[in-house]
Design an enzyme around this catalytic site. Structure first.
Site: not given
Length: 535
Positions: A264-266
């Site tokens: 997942l993106d940050r």
């Protein structure tokens, strides 16, 4: 090639307690204070003077295991430095009298796990709704790159690590921070040889993340499933190491040797799965390759999204791997995302997203193209894209201009971590105006080197015994040794504004992951409720 900050995958001087330096902490050579020149892989485009490491995962990216750089960096696990094939079989050659002898490379155990010695490098504290990491000493290490052989350290620093002035590296030598094959470097004119092992000790700061806890959704003998808060990277990347899901789970939940099954993106929150064994990891990756895994996200977007189901099949092209920016382009890779509006509050819409492919930033880019970017997306809802903000693929500027405008915007906001950049990542033209180390003249750095040497000597004396500080928190060593500040550290001389907790949240949430024999759900976030209103 490791491209570290970097250390993929974002440090504030406050009254912190002492932290012991852990020599076994390892990272990448790139993080010596600058990005290496001419190190990008073939076929990776560069724009805006910013180099491009290998692709990193996005909000709907494929769960194929991959490091944040071109090669898996040492930060992906404890033993990341591995000798070249056949190198370990070389016999140590005896050179001419007085010639420097290079020992053969050491064999390292393969693996990606972190242990207690890594978790003990530093500690957390909480302030203003943020989780913060106390600054700590850290060793970046690497074997000599092929192109460095026959060149001096002075040449390597002047051509590949240009974010710091040469005077800084000279000061680091005097302070005993640079090592070659476990011996302190005495002179930067030393010529590098094949299999030389290089180590640099740096004072490391990490950006703060939300103080919201990581909640366990499920755990069994095969997997660990958590509800990841926004702002926390999955694994060490960039400036993040301890402020990552992997480290927080290890330090606070005693969950170790976990293997991310997807990324997942940050800034993306929601369901995040880890395998406990290699066999489970491979089994679920096989399901992904066979398209047996269903993913469902929810987001809040600008404006009134169409009521009927919308399918976007626009191809996506990576503009810059380094900055992590993509856009719709006919030359891009095929993508498909299905959208369905769930609610509309008069200003913004809650939309369910089902990515059928796994491209970097796929959901975010497709929503931008449709004219309904995520309400608070710091990249794809930015004025840097022009007045239409990328709707319909209309971008009235070159890729280079786009990247420069995005970087300038976040540099002004002190939010380069949104782009997974730090000041040292910028091209020399952009970095020149704000590199604090370049403001110090050689005389000042000499004085700092002397002070740093005294600090290092005190640290060595204070930590000769095991767990010295832990067993005697009130002793004189702790009073005298303060690794939260370091004379040579440029970051220590900066005053950074803390982000507000709400600034660390992007309205994109991984709601559900379903496979042939499992299904995991996370609660709907507050901003996705029907009656939620913008401030």
């Amino acid at each position: 090639m490791w491209l570290g900050r970097r250390p993929r995958l974002a440090a504030l001087p406050l009254p912190w307690r002492s932290v012991a330096r852990r020599p076994e902490s390892t990272g990448t050579w790139d993080s010596w204070g600058g990005r290496m020149a001419d190190t990008r892989p073939n076929g990776v485009e560069v724009a805006g003077g910013l180099e491009a490491p290998a692709p990193r995962s996005g909000d709907a990216a494929s769960p194929e295991p991959a490091g944040p750089g071109v090669e898996s960096p040492p930060e992906a696990g404890e033993p990341a430095l591995v000798a070249a094939p056949g190198a370990g079989r070389r016999n140590q050659k005896r050179g001419a009298p007085g010639e420097r002898i290079v020992p053969p490379p050491k064999k390292r155990r393969a693996g990606v796990s972190f242990g207690d010695e890594h978790f003990a490098e530093t500690s957390y504290y909480f302030e203003g709704g943020l989780r913060k990491v106390r600054p700590y000493y850290f060793d970046f290490q690497t074997y000599c790159k092929g192109r460095w052989v026959g060149r001096s350290l002075l040449h390597v620093f002047s051509t590949e690590f240009r974010a710091q002035p040469l005077a800084y590296y000279e000061a680091a030598v005097r302070a005993g921070r640079l090592h070659l094959n476990a011996e302190q470097v005495q002179d930067l004119s030393v010529v590098l040889k094949d299999n030389d092992f290089l180590r640099n000790t740096v004072h490391r700061h990490e950006p703060p993340v939300t103080s919201e806890p990581i909640r366990l959704l499920a755990e069994n003998e095969d997997v660990v499933v958590v509800d990841k808060p926004s702002s926390i990277p999955v694994h060490p990347c960039g400036r993040f190491r301890h402020n990552t899901v992997i480290f927080i789970l290890g330090k606070e939940h005693r969950l170790k040797e976990l293997r991310p099954l997807h990324r997942l993106d940050r800034l993306t929150s929601g369901v995040l799965m880890f395998a406990k064994t290699a066999a489970v990891s491979e089994r679920i990756h096989e399901q992904v390759r066979d398209r047996q895994l269903e993913k469902e996200y929810v987001c809040r977007v600008d404006g009134e999204f169409p009521l009927e189901e919308v399918t976007c099949k626009e191809p996506i092209l990576v503009v810059s791997y380094k900055v992590g920016v993509c856009r719709v382009d006919p030359r891009g890779k095929p993508c498909e995302t299905v959208f369905q509006r769930l609610s509309f509050n008069g200003h913004s819409s809650v939309v369910r997203c089902r990515p059928l492919t796994g491209r970097t930033h796929q959901i975010r880019v497709h929503l931008q193209f449709l004219g309904h970017p995520i309400l608070n997306d710091p990249i794809y809802n930015s004025v840097a894209w022009g007045s239409s903000r990328g709707r319909g693929g209309h971008i009235p500027k070159t890729d280079e201009e786009l990247l420069q405008d995005l970087v300038a915007e976040h540099q002004a906001k002190q939010s380069l971590d949104v782009l997974e950049l730090c000041e040292g990542d910028l091209s020399s033209g952009l970095a020149a105006s704000m590199a604090p180390s370049s403001e110090l003249d050689k005389k000042s750095l000499e004085a700092l080197a002397s002070a740093a040497q005294k600090v290092d000597s005190s640290c060595e004396m204070a930590h000769k015994g095991p767990n010295t500080l832990a067993s005697a928190p009130g002793n004189a060593a702790e009073a005298d040794v303060k690794p939260e500040t370091d004379p040579l550290c440029a970051e220590c001389r900066l005053v950074r504004r803390d982000p507000l907790p709400q600034d660390l949240v992007m309205f994109l949430h991984a709601l559900r992951y379903k496979g042939p024999d499992f299904e995991y759900l996370s609660p709907m976030p507050e901003w996705a409720q029907d009656d939620w209103q913008e401030d």
